[in-house]
Write a protein that holds these residues in place. Structure first.
Motif, PDB file in Angstrom:
ATOM      1  N   UNK A  36     -30.778  70.467   0.026  1.00 32.13           N
ATOM      2  CA  UNK A  36     -30.690  70.154   1.437  1.00 32.13           C
ATOM      3  C   UNK A  36     -29.307  70.439   2.002  1.00 32.13           C
ATOM      4  N   UNK A  37     -28.260  70.344   1.166  1.00 32.98           N
ATOM      5  CA  UNK A  37     -26.916  70.543   1.699  1.00 32.98           C
ATOM      6  C   UNK A  37     -26.711  71.966   2.181  1.00 32.98           C
ATOM      7  N   UNK A  38     -27.349  72.930   1.588  1.00 30.73           N
ATOM      8  CA  UNK A  38     -27.164  74.318   1.977  1.00 30.73           C
ATOM      9  C   UNK A  38     -27.943  74.673   3.241  1.00 30.73           C
ATOM     10  N   UNK A  39     -28.816  73.795   3.683  1.00 28.93           N
ATOM     11  CA  UNK A  39     -29.622  74.098   4.847  1.00 28.93           C
ATOM     12  C   UNK A  39     -29.141  73.391   6.101  1.00 28.93           C
ATOM     13  N   UNK A  40     -28.077  72.584   6.013  1.00 31.64           N
ATOM     14  CA  UNK A  40     -27.620  71.816   7.154  1.00 31.64           C
ATOM     15  C   UNK A  40     -26.558  72.589   7.930  1.00 31.64           C
ATOM     16  N   UNK A  41     -26.681  72.530   9.248  1.00 28.86           N
ATOM     17  CA  UNK A  41     -25.770  73.253  10.128  1.00 28.86           C
ATOM     18  C   UNK A  41     -25.277  72.286  11.195  1.00 28.86           C
ATOM     19  N   UNK A  42     -23.965  72.208  11.368  1.00 32.33           N
ATOM     20  CA  UNK A  42     -23.389  71.407  12.451  1.00 32.33           C
ATOM     21  C   UNK A  42     -23.500  72.184  13.742  1.00 32.33           C
ATOM     22  N   UNK A  43     -24.049  71.531  14.785  1.00 30.29           N
ATOM     23  CA  UNK A  43     -24.342  72.222  16.041  1.00 30.29           C
ATOM     24  C   UNK A  43     -23.741  71.449  17.212  1.00 30.29           C
ATOM     25  N   UNK A  44     -23.370  72.196  18.244  1.00 29.25           N
ATOM     26  CA  UNK A  44     -22.979  71.653  19.538  1.00 29.25           C
ATOM     27  C   UNK A  44     -23.927  72.224  20.586  1.00 29.25           C
ATOM     28  N   UNK A  45     -24.602  71.331  21.306  1.00 28.45           N
ATOM     29  CA  UNK A  45     -25.486  71.733  22.400  1.00 28.45           C
ATOM     30  C   UNK A  45     -24.870  71.276  23.714  1.00 28.45           C
ATOM     31  N   UNK A  46     -24.937  72.166  24.694  1.00 31.21           N
ATOM     32  CA  UNK A  46     -24.384  71.890  26.012  1.00 31.21           C
ATOM     33  C   UNK A  46     -25.490  72.113  27.040  1.00 31.21           C
TER      34      UNK A  46
END
Length: 934
Positions: A402-412
């Motif tokens: 699961x760690x390789x599939x997580x992405x930190x995202x910023x939505x505006x």
């Protein structure tokens, strides 16, 4: 695998198990002498895979209300649709409803005006279910609490039956939280866990209040008008709070009037929670939005994390390193540092939201990068760690990687309905900086967007509110795959039960959402699917509670017919599906020594799919086409009268005939059952639905195709001829369908006929003033015909002289035509009406060819998704030149030519879309194609 039904994954068991159908039947059926082997099986179905093939025919059912456009001069221009297909064969015959987006099944609805914000609160931090629904209004705050059915009956009798005790349920009732300020608007509310204490936080314009979740009494508070006891230098009043955000670790950030940002923390001091001001900063503009949610990859522990068991997502109290801030009149977002080693909120990153410059701007850059033509500022921010999931990965595999599939995202979320997303890369060392990448902009409507993160099962998703509420999620990019994660956007359609007096109708319609919040309660929502999520959404007048379906791009709903469907049409005026079916050889099927096909026409409610009526056809009569059309019934000085009907074309397929010599056109009227459409003798009399046979017209051959035409007429193809028909309806509702003028003869077998006449242009002609149609032949490809009203004759203008065995055709524009043939190819024809020579004017030129690899059975104009400019003003559609000249920011968008969105269905079960491209986009893609081939 199956060619005519869904494919199945079957497990072979070691020991036999009872068949579910036999085990659910009564005991008398098990003692009728059947073989015991028939009551047990060694096979167990583990999973089914949807197969729509073969798609013999399909139609489109609009899901939204009619949106009129005065400049376009018509209705129904921008409506999202559901594809309704005829799939399967014999006992596996089904009608499939294919819709794009996510369905939300409405559980409750109440009229409640003026909701400006909503938050869900749990009574205990580690509880599964939410207890309170906080609603913010202009000058007050109301709280709804979940109460069980036992609590609601406390005022009544205390004696309850055993059956009543087993039934669990609940309802929302208005409650009060003593520590909350209900006389002011709430800016933020949430749960906090500090030092083992379960707390509730409320932020109003004049302060922050911390409440004990057990006693619901206020423990401590902070006010911008009251100086900090430990810092006497900051005892000046700072102003009212305008925006606030917090997380579950106790970090709180509030924005004050004048652009001041204050960072607070809830900490345990002498075993008592306390609010402490950490630091603040004054920015150059007023603050429009902030977000304080921590990323999973960079959050540091503030308390022991608390894991909920497998039924829900794990909750922790990790702290955030940064806060995202958006300003008014500033097309950018800033990351500010929350590290307590500094006395001020230092800027970590300045993100420009435009495309013309690099999004990452250093800390020392004082000048703000501007983007011409773009003036919308951020209205909502969302920091979230999203995880992509694959449908074919096992839980064990997905958990381990699961760690390789997580992405930190910023939505505006912007004020004009656009949503901009960035991938966020945290610094690997103290010398590195925060970076953003993979900018993506999507238009989700025309209203301002508010972003609400929530958990759908184990997946983190984001709900974007607006006139087209959309769920954003991540897919792809799993371990072992070479593809990168991809953001997907699925619009929400509401599924409601209409409160009709006679019968309840479940309908799908689009809704607008102003505010929303996730709300989980096992007492309110009885679904046993743990992956389903429940939401509370509100618009200007209504509060709704509902559960959303599984998140995926397309949803398929199947309705079994038990016979082969051949043709289908959606009759919007009557709210029915008209399905032409081929029955099997059953009782009474032997007539004259020959097998009778037993064809029939069945009418189903378009919401509940209950059968409304059925018309059995005559022996050897086959269904060739079914069409819903509005026909002109009479003309007078006051105007023309139009009425919706269903037209059914048939042919008598006798065994001794190679080509049908007889057929007929049936005209059927169907009402929707609503009292507003019918006159009843008394007001108390319930209006029932009916299907009425209006008239019929015999033909000398099979009626292969029926299509709407101009002036409230229809064109029909009978064997090798093309005719124009009109309907005359007398005062006593007795109709007569007659042929108009002389038909056109010049084909082998005229299988298909299409025109551009629809609800927008029934009374007129095409854009050039001509009444045009195209005819698809069995062997002679496509020909263009024109009806001349003055002479009442159909005349051929041009034809394709190539030999194409047509399987389907569609008229895109007055001079562009699309066809498919039996070798699984698509071809595009163009008519050059302004050519100088007669030879060129009577020839349809082939301008495009494409090998699809699957044979197409039918095509329809329409789309599964609503265009991005739907619901906007007319200038967005007309001023295309100014749009393309503004900047490269908008010029990169793909231009869709109006009228060129076409869906097709194949024998293998594929639903595809064909879209016309603008000139600049086509030139770019053409150059790219030539460069790849070079």
């Amino acid at each position: 695998g199956s060619q005519f039904a869904n494919s199945q994954l079957v497990q072979i068991l070691d020991n036999p198990v009872p068949v579910s159908a036999v085990s659910s039947s009564g005991g008398e059926e098990s003692e009728d002498g059947r073989n015991p082997l028939e009551e047990t099986t060694y096979l167990q179905t583990l999973e089914e895979y949807t197969n729509l093939g073969p798609i013999v025919d399909f139609d489109l059912r609009p899901t939204g209300d009619e949106s009129k456009d005065d400049n376009a001069g018509g209705t129904n221009s921008y409506r999202q649709s559901v594809v309704v297909t005829c799939s399967g064969v014999a006992k596996d015959g089904t009608v499939r409803l294919v819709r794009n987006g996510v369905g939300m099944k409405e559980q409750a609805e109440v009229e409640m005006e003026g909701i400006k914000g909503m938050w869900s609160l749990r009574r205990g931090f580690d509880e599964h279910d939410d207890t309170f629904l906080v609603q913010s209004f202009v000058r007050e705050t109301r709280i709804l609490g979940v109460q069980s059915s036992k609590d609601l009956e406390m005022d009544g009798s205390t004696d309850m039956d055993d059956d009543e005790e087993e039934e669990e349920g609940g309802a929302l009732a208005e409650v009060t939280i003593g520590g909350f300020n209900s006389s002011k608007s709430t800016l933020f509310a949430g749960n906090v866990s500090v030092g083992g204490a379960d707390l509730l936080v409320q932020v109003v314009e004049d302060g922050v209040r911390v409440v004990d979740s057990a006693t619901l009494e206020m423990i401590t508070d902070w006010s911008p008008f009251r100086g900090d006891e430990e810092e006497s230098d900051d005892d000046e009043p700072m102003g009212f709070i305008t925006v606030a955000s917090s997380n579950e670790s106790g970090q709180i950030v509030v924005a004050l009037r004048g652009g001041t940002l204050v960072y607070l923390v809830v900490e345990s001091k002498n075993s008592k929670p306390n609010l402490r001001k950490v630091k603040s900063v004054t920015l150059e503009r007023e603050i429009s939005c902030i977000d304080l949610r921590p990323f999973e990859s960079t959050s540091f522990s503030g308390n022991d994390s608390m894991d909920i068991d497998g039924s829900g997502p794990s909750r922790g109290t990790g702290k955030s390193h940064l806060v995202a801030v958006g300003l008014w009149d500033d097309f950018s977002v800033r990351f500010l540092d929350l590290n307590e080693s500094s006395n001020t909120l230092d800027q970590l990153l300045h993100i420009n939201l435009g495309r013309s410059v690099d999004a990452n701007i250093g800390n020392d850059a004082e000048e703000q990068a501007t983007d011409s033509g773009q003036h919308m500022m951020a209205r909502s921010l969302c920091l979230v760690t999203m995880e992509s999931q694959s449908t074919n990965s096992s839980p064990a595999v997905s958990n381990s990687s699961s760690s390789s599939n997580k992405v930190d995202m910023l939505f505006v979320g912007l004020g004009d309905g656009k949503c901009i997303s960035f991938g966020v890369t945290p610094p690997e060392s103290s010398s590195d900086e925060w970076l953003v990448h993979s900018r993506k902009e999507v238009s989700l409507g025309t209203q301002g967007i508010h972003l609400v993160p929530f958990q759908h099962g184990a997946r983190a998703c984001v709900l974007a509110t607006g006139d087209r509420p959309t769920i954003i999620y991540l897919t792809g990019g799993n371990s072992g795959s070479n593809s990168n994660p991809k953001l997907c956007y699925s619009t929400i359609s509401l599924t409601v039960e209409d409160d009709d007096e006679d019968e309840g109708h479940a309908s799908h319609r689009n809704i607008s959402v102003n505010v929303a919040t996730p709300f989980r309660s096992s007492l309110l929502f009885s679904s046993t699917n743990k992956n389903n999520s429940s939401l509370c959404v509100a618009d200007e007048n209504t509060l709704r509670l509902g559960m959303i379906d599984d998140i995926q791009k397309l949803h398929v709903t199947s309705y079994k017919l038990g016979m082969t469907p051949r043709r289908i049409a959606h009759h919007e005026a009557g709210r029915v599906y008209c399905v032409g079916c081929i029955g099997g050889a059953g009782e009474g099927a032997q007539i004259g020594g020959e097998a009778n096909m037993g064809n029939c026409v069945r009418f189903f409610d378009d919401s509940t799919f209950e059968e409304v009526n059925r018309i059995d056809l005559e022996p050897f009569e086959m269904i060739l086409d079914v069409t819903s059309v509005s026909m002109c019934t009479s003309s007078s000085s006051s105007g023309e009268n139009y009425k919706p009907f269903i037209l059914i074309g048939t042919a008598y397929s006798y065994p001794d005939e190679d080509e049908p010599s007889q057929g007929r056109v049936l005209v059927v009227e169907c009402n929707s059952g609503e009292s507003g459409n019918l006159k009843s003798e008394s007001e108390d009399e319930m209006v029932t639905r009916f299907v009425r046979h209006v008239t019929q017209m015999p033909t000398r051959g099979g009626v292969y195709s029926i299509t709407p035409f101009y002036g409230g007429t229809v064109t029909i193809t009978v064997n090798s001829k093309t005719h124009l028909c009109k309907l005359n309806l007398s005062d006593n509702e007795i109709g007569e369908l007659t042929l108009v003028g002389a038909g056109h003869h010049g084909h082998m077998i005229s299988l298909y006929c299409k025109s551009l006449a629809d609800e927008m242009s029934l009374k007129g002609g095409s854009s050039g003033g001509k009444q045009l149609a195209i005819v698809g032949d069995l062997m002679r490809s496509i020909s263009l015909v024109e009806y001349l009203p003055k002479h009442q004759v159909i005349e051929e203008l041009a034809r394709d002289y190539n030999s194409n065995f047509c399987t389907s055709i569609e008229m895109l524009t007055d001079n562009i035509y699309l066809g498919s043939e039996n070798f699984a190819n698509l071809f595009v024809l163009r008519h050059n009406a302004d050519a100088p020579s007669e030879e060129a004017r009577v020839r349809l030129d082939t301008v495009g060819e494409y090998h699809l690899g699957e044979m197409i059975n039918t095509m329809k104009r329409g789309s599964l998704v609503m265009p991005s400019n739907a619901g906007g003003n007319s200038s967005a559609k007309s001023d295309t030149k100014s749009k393309s000249d503004k900047s490269s920011f908008e010029g990169n968008a793909i231009e869709i030519a109006v009228g060129s969105q076409t869906l097709f269905g194949t024998v293998d079960g594929t639903i595809g879309s064909i879209m016309g491209l603008g000139g600049s986009t086509f030139a770019f893609l053409g150059c790219l194609q030539r460069a790849i081939f070079a």
